[in-house]
Scaffold this active site. Structure first.
Site, PDB file in Angstrom:
ATOM      1  N   LYS A  32      41.173  32.214  42.679  1.00 37.76           N
ATOM      2  CA  LYS A  32      40.364  31.111  43.237  1.00 37.76           C
ATOM      3  C   LYS A  32      39.545  30.491  42.111  1.00 37.76           C
ATOM      4  O   LYS A  32      39.292  31.123  41.084  1.00 37.76           O
ATOM      5  CB  LYS A  32      39.437  31.600  44.352  1.00 37.76           C
ATOM      6  CG  LYS A  32      38.399  32.674  43.958  1.00 37.76           C
ATOM      7  CD  LYS A  32      37.123  32.157  43.327  1.00 37.76           C
ATOM      8  CE  LYS A  32      36.180  33.299  42.941  1.00 37.76           C
ATOM      9  NZ  LYS A  32      35.107  32.918  42.008  1.00 37.76           N
ATOM     10  N   PRO A  85      43.809  36.577  34.782  1.00 40.40           N
ATOM     11  CA  PRO A  85      43.025  37.327  33.792  1.00 40.40           C
ATOM     12  C   PRO A  85      41.910  38.156  34.454  1.00 40.40           C
ATOM     13  O   PRO A  85      41.396  37.784  35.519  1.00 40.40           O
ATOM     14  CB  PRO A  85      42.453  36.246  32.869  1.00 40.40           C
ATOM     15  CG  PRO A  85      42.682  34.946  33.552  1.00 40.40           C
ATOM     16  CD  PRO A  85      43.788  35.131  34.538  1.00 40.40           C
ATOM     17  N   LEU A 133      37.660  34.656  38.561  1.00 42.42           N
ATOM     18  CA  LEU A 133      38.740  34.044  39.342  1.00 42.42           C
ATOM     19  C   LEU A 133      39.103  34.902  40.560  1.00 42.42           C
ATOM     20  O   LEU A 133      40.086  34.622  41.248  1.00 42.42           O
ATOM     21  CB  LEU A 133      39.984  33.852  38.465  1.00 42.42           C
ATOM     22  CG  LEU A 133      39.790  32.942  37.245  1.00 42.42           C
ATOM     23  CD1 LEU A 133      40.994  33.038  36.304  1.00 42.42           C
ATOM     24  CD2 LEU A 133      39.572  31.499  37.684  1.00 42.42           C
ATOM     25  N   ALA A 134      38.316  35.957  40.804  1.00 39.30           N
ATOM     26  CA  ALA A 134      38.523  36.864  41.948  1.00 39.30           C
ATOM     27  C   ALA A 134      39.878  37.571  41.903  1.00 39.30           C
ATOM     28  O   ALA A 134      40.422  37.921  42.954  1.00 39.30           O
ATOM     29  CB  ALA A 134      38.335  36.138  43.284  1.00 39.30           C
ATOM     30  N   GLY A 135      40.406  37.798  40.712  1.00 34.26           N
ATOM     31  CA  GLY A 135      41.697  38.487  40.587  1.00 34.26           C
ATOM     32  C   GLY A 135      41.677  39.865  41.230  1.00 34.26           C
ATOM     33  O   GLY A 135      42.558  40.202  42.025  1.00 34.26           O
ATOM     34  N   GLY A 136      40.669  40.664  40.915  1.00 35.05           N
ATOM     35  CA  GLY A 136      40.564  42.014  41.479  1.00 35.05           C
ATOM     36  C   GLY A 136      40.409  41.985  42.988  1.00 35.05           C
ATOM     37  O   GLY A 136      41.026  42.779  43.710  1.00 35.05           O
ATOM     38  N   SER A 137      39.602  41.040  43.480  1.00 37.91           N
ATOM     39  CA  SER A 137      39.387  40.919  44.930  1.00 37.91           C
ATOM     40  C   SER A 137      40.665  40.497  45.632  1.00 37.91           C
ATOM     41  O   SER A 137      40.971  40.966  46.737  1.00 37.91           O
ATOM     42  CB  SER A 137      38.293  39.882  45.225  1.00 37.91           C
ATOM     43  OG  SER A 137      37.077  40.282  44.656  1.00 37.91           O
ATOM     44  N   SER A 138      41.419  39.600  45.003  1.00 38.69           N
ATOM     45  CA  SER A 138      42.664  39.139  45.612  1.00 38.69           C
ATOM     46  C   SER A 138      43.683  40.279  45.661  1.00 38.69           C
ATOM     47  O   SER A 138      44.396  40.437  46.657  1.00 38.69           O
ATOM     48  CB  SER A 138      43.218  37.942  44.820  1.00 38.69           C
ATOM     49  OG  SER A 138      44.126  37.215  45.601  1.00 38.69           O
ATOM     50  N   ASP A 162      33.881  38.669  47.727  1.00 40.67           N
ATOM     51  CA  ASP A 162      34.911  37.628  47.617  1.00 40.67           C
ATOM     52  C   ASP A 162      36.184  37.978  48.388  1.00 40.67           C
ATOM     53  O   ASP A 162      37.092  37.156  48.502  1.00 40.67           O
ATOM     54  CB  ASP A 162      35.323  37.425  46.147  1.00 40.67           C
ATOM     55  CG  ASP A 162      34.304  36.613  45.363  1.00 40.67           C
ATOM     56  OD1 ASP A 162      33.437  35.975  45.991  1.00 40.67           O
ATOM     57  OD2 ASP A 162      34.393  36.616  44.121  1.00 40.67           O
TER      58      ASP A 162
HETATM   59  O1  C5P Z   1      30.397  42.142  46.334  1.00 37.34           O
HETATM   60  P1  C5P Z   1      30.817  42.410  44.940  1.00 37.34           P
HETATM   61  O2  C5P Z   1      31.132  43.894  44.728  1.00 37.34           O
HETATM   62  O3  C5P Z   1      31.894  41.561  44.445  1.00 37.34           O
HETATM   63  O4  C5P Z   1      29.545  42.093  44.038  1.00 37.34           O
HETATM   64  C1  C5P Z   1      29.430  42.539  42.712  1.00 37.34           C
HETATM   65  C2  C5P Z   1      28.000  42.409  42.257  1.00 37.34           C
HETATM   66  O5  C5P Z   1      27.635  41.029  42.091  1.00 37.34           O
HETATM   67  C3  C5P Z   1      26.972  42.963  43.208  1.00 37.34           C
HETATM   68  O6  C5P Z   1      26.761  44.334  43.003  1.00 37.34           O
HETATM   69  C4  C5P Z   1      25.730  42.141  42.844  1.00 37.34           C
HETATM   70  O7  C5P Z   1      25.138  42.647  41.674  1.00 37.34           O
HETATM   71  C5  C5P Z   1      26.314  40.791  42.516  1.00 37.34           C
HETATM   72  N1  C5P Z   1      26.332  39.882  43.679  1.00 37.34           N
HETATM   73  C6  C5P Z   1      25.153  39.339  44.143  1.00 37.34           C
HETATM   74  N2  C5P Z   1      25.187  38.512  45.226  1.00 37.34           N
HETATM   75  C7  C5P Z   1      26.348  38.185  45.818  1.00 37.34           C
HETATM   76  C8  C5P Z   1      27.571  38.703  45.344  1.00 37.34           C
HETATM   77  C9  C5P Z   1      27.527  39.546  44.270  1.00 37.34           C
HETATM   78  O8  C5P Z   1      24.083  39.604  43.617  1.00 37.34           O
HETATM   79  N3  C5P Z   1      26.344  37.349  46.857  1.00 37.34           N
END
Ligand code: C5P
Length: 319
Positions: free
Chosen positions: A21, A106, A111-116, A148
């Site tokens: 994304k 990458p 780009l949210a690769g891991g999330s995807s 994500d």
């Molecule tokens: O949800 P995710 O594991 O992708 O988030 C990674 C880190 O990014 C969180 O631990 C936080 O430090 C930060 N984050 C945030 N606010 C968000 C999404 C992510 O502070 N809405």
């Protein structure tokens, strides 16, 4: 359902595509009680995608391999975390699978690769194991795994609020935009670091009450550039994290400068927490041409570059 029934419903192999994304808008509204940031975003799926292949295994093990040697295939990988969570919720501890990830997006790029990839694992194993979880159930599991991930399940063009997990879908762009995407392969940005820097530098100006958040959400919903998305009035591409990451990341400054110089570019910005940056074009052909003409310049600056298009879907089963 019993395990014999489950056996009947299992499929031998499943292949899922997992698109990246880009952020067309990333606005940090404030800090939440749970420590996350309250966001107002617009995200768009693109056709730069990983591929996840899954097959059943009788040994009761969930094993991941990957064509990119640098990537951990252990329990820290979101594919493994998604698989473990899905198996745990199914109640069938004997379920096993072999998963193979073909990595094209990458890593650590915004780009949210891991999330995807994680969202792809939920979809793939729900099908492979014949679990029959509804889209809503998968969505709830995606929320637990990462902010994500619900977007990556749904994909296309979405408004994303809350931590990023509250989606409101927007009709697809009226025209098919082209994208040139660049990233220094030696640089990655930690998302927690980027949000931490944002809080350190801008925390004093954060909004603090739900009514103020609601007003910003409404403002974004009504943004003229979004209805519909079109080249004649391209999105402004606001990214609040760019303002804190770019001054501290030389490759982002170089990427933005080179992208802004491309003939035909409509707008340029960093994606997510970076360091990948992109330029929008009126169509894919313009993006291809601009990239062809600038390939040497990107290479000299140490940047990998791709041209791609918007796509209207998230993770998807492949025939
Ligand atoms: O949800 P995710 O594991 O992708 O988030 C990674 C880190 O990014 C969180 O631990 C936080 O430090 C930060 N984050 C945030 N606010 C968000 C999404 C992510 O502070 N809405």
């Amino acid at each position: 359902i019993s395990s014999t029934l489950l056996l009947d419903r299992m499929t031998a192999t499943v292949r899922v595509t997992a698109p990246a994304k880009i952020n067309l808008h990333l606005e940090v509204l404030g800090q939440r009680a749970d420590g996350f940031h309250e966001l107002a975003m617009v995200m768009q799926s693109i056709d730069l995608a990983d591929q996840l292949d899954c097959s059943n295994s009788a040994d009761g093990l969930i094993q991941l391999s990957c064509d990119q040697p640098g990537l951990s295939c252990g329990s820290d990988n979101l594919v493994m975390r998604a698989a473990e969570l899905l198996r745990q919720r199914s109640g069938f501890n004997e379920l096993g699978a072999h998963l193979h990830l073909r990595k094209r997006i990458p890593i650590g790029a915004g780009l949210a690769g891991g999330s995807s990839d994680g969202a792809a694992a939920l979809l793939a194993l729900n099908t492979l194991w014949g679990l029959g979880h509804s889209q809503d159930h998968l969505r709830a599991m995606a929320c637990e795994l990462g902010s994500d991930m619900p977007f990556c399940l749904a994909g296309g063009l979405q408004l994303c609020f809350g931590r990023g997990e509250c989606l409101e879908s927007v009709p697809a762009a009226a025209e098919s935009f082209g994208v040139v995407l660049v990233k220094d392969p030696t640089v990655s940005v930690s998302t927690p670091w980027a949000y931490g820097e944002c809080r350190r530098l801008n925390g004093d100006h954060y909004l603090s009450d739900e009514q103020a958040f609601a007003e910003r959400r409404q403002h974004l919903r009504a943004a003229l550039w979004l209805h519909p998305l079109r080249a004649a009035e391209p999105p402004p591409l606001r990214n609040d994290l760019q303002d804190v990451v770019a001054p501290q990341t030389a490759s982002v400054q170089t990427a933005l400068r080179l992208l802004q110089d491309l003939p035909g570019q409509l707008r340029t910005a960093m994606s997510g927490s970076g360091p990948s940056c992109f330029a929008l074009f009126a169509n894919r052909q313009d993006a291809d041409q601009a990239l062809d003409a600038a390939r040497d310049r990107f290479a000299q600056a140490g940047l990998d570059a791709w041209s791609c298009s918007f796509v209207g879907h998230g993770v998807k089963l492949m025939p």
